[in-house]
Design an enzyme around this catalytic site. Structure first.
Site, PDB file in Angstrom:
ATOM      1  N   LYS A  72      59.206  57.794  40.943  1.00 53.75           N
ATOM      2  CA  LYS A  72      58.400  56.617  41.288  1.00 53.75           C
ATOM      3  C   LYS A  72      57.060  57.015  41.895  1.00 53.75           C
ATOM      4  CE  LYS A  72      62.173  53.498  41.660  1.00 53.75           C
ATOM      5  NZ  LYS A  72      63.466  53.627  42.303  1.00 53.75           N
ATOM      6  N   ARG A 148      50.484  34.405  26.565  1.00 56.98           N
ATOM      7  CA  ARG A 148      49.082  34.793  26.407  1.00 56.98           C
ATOM      8  C   ARG A 148      48.316  33.703  25.652  1.00 56.98           C
ATOM      9  NH1 ARG A 148      47.652  38.625  29.700  1.00 56.98           N
ATOM     10  NH2 ARG A 148      45.952  39.204  28.293  1.00 56.98           N
ATOM     11  N   SER A 179      39.643  38.800  31.453  1.00 55.12           N
ATOM     12  CA  SER A 179      39.951  39.610  30.277  1.00 55.12           C
ATOM     13  C   SER A 179      39.172  39.133  29.048  1.00 55.12           C
ATOM     14  CB  SER A 179      41.450  39.568  30.003  1.00 55.12           C
ATOM     15  OG  SER A 179      41.904  38.234  29.992  1.00 55.12           O
ATOM     16  N   ARG A 181      36.039  38.185  28.937  1.00 52.85           N
ATOM     17  CA  ARG A 181      34.726  38.841  28.932  1.00 52.85           C
ATOM     18  C   ARG A 181      34.859  40.323  28.590  1.00 52.85           C
ATOM     19  NH1 ARG A 181      30.562  40.425  33.171  1.00 52.85           N
ATOM     20  NH2 ARG A 181      28.568  40.194  32.080  1.00 52.85           N
ATOM     21  N   ASP A 191      39.174  32.316  33.138  1.00 54.52           N
ATOM     22  CA  ASP A 191      38.420  32.561  34.376  1.00 54.52           C
ATOM     23  C   ASP A 191      36.969  32.142  34.180  1.00 54.52           C
ATOM     24  OD1 ASP A 191      40.545  34.034  35.855  1.00 54.52           O
ATOM     25  OD2 ASP A 191      40.302  35.476  34.221  1.00 54.52           O
ATOM     26  N   ASP A 258      40.908  29.106  36.189  1.00 50.67           N
ATOM     27  CA  ASP A 258      40.334  29.484  37.488  1.00 50.67           C
ATOM     28  C   ASP A 258      38.827  29.285  37.467  1.00 50.67           C
ATOM     29  OD1 ASP A 258      42.759  30.286  38.453  1.00 50.67           O
ATOM     30  OD2 ASP A 258      42.402  32.440  38.206  1.00 50.67           O
TER      31      ASP A 258
HETATM   32  N1  DCP Z   1      40.708  40.596  40.386  1.00 54.08           N
HETATM   33  C1  DCP Z   1      40.688  41.698  41.232  1.00 54.08           C
HETATM   34  N2  DCP Z   1      41.771  41.982  42.006  1.00 54.08           N
HETATM   35  C2  DCP Z   1      42.881  41.224  41.927  1.00 54.08           C
HETATM   36  C3  DCP Z   1      42.924  40.123  41.067  1.00 54.08           C
HETATM   37  C4  DCP Z   1      41.813  39.823  40.295  1.00 54.08           C
HETATM   38  O1  DCP Z   1      39.672  42.389  41.299  1.00 54.08           O
HETATM   39  N3  DCP Z   1      43.935  41.524  42.683  1.00 54.08           N
HETATM   40  C5  DCP Z   1      39.538  40.336  39.535  1.00 54.08           C
HETATM   41  C6  DCP Z   1      39.566  41.263  38.355  1.00 54.08           C
HETATM   42  C7  DCP Z   1      40.142  40.426  37.277  1.00 54.08           C
HETATM   43  C8  DCP Z   1      39.575  39.064  37.608  1.00 54.08           C
HETATM   44  O2  DCP Z   1      39.568  39.015  39.027  1.00 54.08           O
HETATM   45  O3  DCP Z   1      39.738  40.865  35.994  1.00 54.08           O
HETATM   46  C9  DCP Z   1      40.351  37.920  37.027  1.00 54.08           C
HETATM   47  O4  DCP Z   1      41.690  37.986  37.466  1.00 54.08           O
HETATM   48  P1  DCP Z   1      42.886  37.679  36.492  1.00 54.08           P
HETATM   49  O5  DCP Z   1      44.122  37.738  37.304  1.00 54.08           O
HETATM   50  O6  DCP Z   1      42.640  36.411  35.756  1.00 54.08           O
HETATM   51  O7  DCP Z   1      42.943  38.954  35.511  1.00 54.08           O
HETATM   52  P2  DCP Z   1      42.334  39.213  34.075  1.00 54.08           P
HETATM   53  O8  DCP Z   1      41.506  38.075  33.616  1.00 54.08           O
HETATM   54  O9  DCP Z   1      41.681  40.542  34.140  1.00 54.08           O
HETATM   55  O10 DCP Z   1      43.604  39.368  33.139  1.00 54.08           O
HETATM   56  P3  DCP Z   1      44.488  38.185  32.483  1.00 54.08           P
HETATM   57  O11 DCP Z   1      44.232  38.213  31.016  1.00 54.08           O
HETATM   58  O12 DCP Z   1      45.892  38.553  32.804  1.00 54.08           O
HETATM   59  O13 DCP Z   1      44.079  36.902  33.112  1.00 54.08           O
HETATM   60 MG    MG Z   2      42.204  36.153  33.711  1.00 49.96          MG
HETATM   61 MN    MN Z   3      42.364  34.408  36.795  1.00 48.04          MN
END
Ligand code: DCP
Ligand code: MG
Ligand code: MN
Length: 343
Positions: A72, A148, A179, A181, A191, A258
């Site tokens: 781990k 997704r 994600s 972008r 987002d 969001d």
């Molecule tokens: N973020 C971060 N730290 C975290 C959570 C989020 O820096 N603990 C930032 C980076 C992420 C962005 O916020 O890219 C958006 O968060 P999301 O949880 O929506 O993650 P993603 O958009 O990257 O992935 P998903 O496709 O799962 O939404």
């Molecule tokens: Mg996201």
């Molecule tokens: Mn988000």
């Protein structure tokens, strides 16, 4: 805890320890004393070790660390993630924990509490557990929220938000981050960074909360308002949205939406933050730290004064907040387009 003096963050194994500690807390909560002890011993060993432990073999060479924990430790050192660690465990309780942790708004702590009470399924939670309104929504729409979203659909949600907001005030901008972008084919949620030149956060928030949100509710696009936090670390809004369906019998899935509301002087820093991914953000922030700077979602700061435990004694002075590219430049990092910000 508290037996060890010295700052936790000073050990090179701090990141690993933090994750092991969460696991230890969990085992403590479900009453698994044996594993709790094993984790505590391993944490103590790591805390006293002067260098970062990367590999399983290295970990095995240290006192009080057995085979399973060594595996781990290697995984955590390389991925910096609890998610993978938990997935790697196959015990039934952990499967349930996994399921519960994926309920919107239920973190590690809440999920462990449910496991601890003895709940084993989502249906059981709906029937028997004391749930907050948001937890109930999270469970009722568990499948939707954990599937997704195709890229084209993310785009459509973004368009609805953008068009509606621009009808209220055409100076507003909506940038879909996360994600999407980064160019992903599918996203976990939508987002949206919302900004407007020549005005402050208070005005932006007022327009979004008092005008945009009610309009989107009215046209049945927003189906839930889950959380809103204001200022300090930016203004965030969490909810759920749904596209209208052509079919009378089949409705479209609920999607997590969001908003991040930002004044235009902070747009660059906010974009970096909201584009991610989270691991990339962490490494960029660490890098800023090594250069005596600090990066957060509002800007890049210099001359940050830190005390012995690395705690901030001064906020520092703003170097750049508005321009994403300039922030990279001031950090001394070559520009990375969003598609390449995956660690
Ligand atoms: N973020 C971060 N730290 C975290 C959570 C989020 O820096 N603990 C930032 C980076 C992420 C962005 O916020 O890219 C958006 O968060 P999301 O949880 O929506 O993650 P993603 O958009 O990257 O992935 P998903 O496709 O799962 O939404
Ligand atoms: Mg996201
Ligand atoms: Mn988000």
């Amino acid at each position: 805890m508290g037996k060890h003096t010295g700052s936790k963050t000073e050990t090179p194994n701090a990141a690993t320890i933090m994750i092991l500690q969460q696991m230890a807390d969990y085992y403590g909560q479900i009453g698994d004393e044996w594993r709790l002890r094993a984790y505590r011993k391993a944490i103590a060993t790591l805390r006293n070790h002067p260098t970062k432990v990367w590999t399983k073999n290295e970990a095995l060479g240290l006192p009080q660390i057995g085979d399973r924990l060594a595996t781990k430790i290697e995984e955590i050192a390389f991925t910096n993630r609890l998610r993978r660690l938990e997935n790697a465990q196959a015990e039934p309780d952990d499967q349930i924990l996994q399921t519960f942790m994926q309920v919107y708004g239920a973190g590690f702590a809440q999920a462990s509490k449910w496991v601890n009470v003895g709940y084993t399924t989502l249906d059981e939670l709906l029937e028997k557990a004391q749930l907050t309104e948001n937890q109930r929504i999270g469970i009722e729409h568990y499948e939707d929220f954990n599937s997704r979203i195709p890229r084209a659909e993310v785009e459509q949600h973004g368009q609805v938000v953008r068009k509606t907001l621009r009808k209220i005030d055409p100076a507003f901008e909506v940038i879909v981050g996360g994600s999407y972008r980064r160019g992903s084919d599918t996203s976990g949620d939508i987002d949206c960074v919302i900004t407007r030149p020549d005005t402050g956060i208070a005005h932006i928030r007022q327009v979004v909360l008092d005008q945009l949100v009610p309009k989107l509710v009215e046209r049945n696009f927003l189906v839930a308002e889950l959380a809103a936090t204001s200022r300090e670390d930016g203004s965030k809004w969490h909810g759920a949205s749904q596209l209208s369906s052509d079919s009378k019998t089949v409705s479209r899935p609920w999607r997590r939406l969001d908003f991040l509301l930002v004044p235009s002087e902070e747009l660059g820093a906010a974009l970096i933050y909201f584009t991610g991914n989270d691991i990339f953000n962490r490494s960029l922030r660490l890098l800023a730290g090594t250069k005596g700077m600090r990066l957060n979602q509002r800007g890049l700061y210099k001359d940050v004064i830190r005390g012995k435990g690395r705690e901030k004694l001064s906020e520092g002075t703003l170097v750049e907040g508005k321009d994403e590219k300039k922030i990279f430049e001031m950090l001394g990092v070559p520009w990375r387009p969003p598609e390449h910000r995956i660690c």
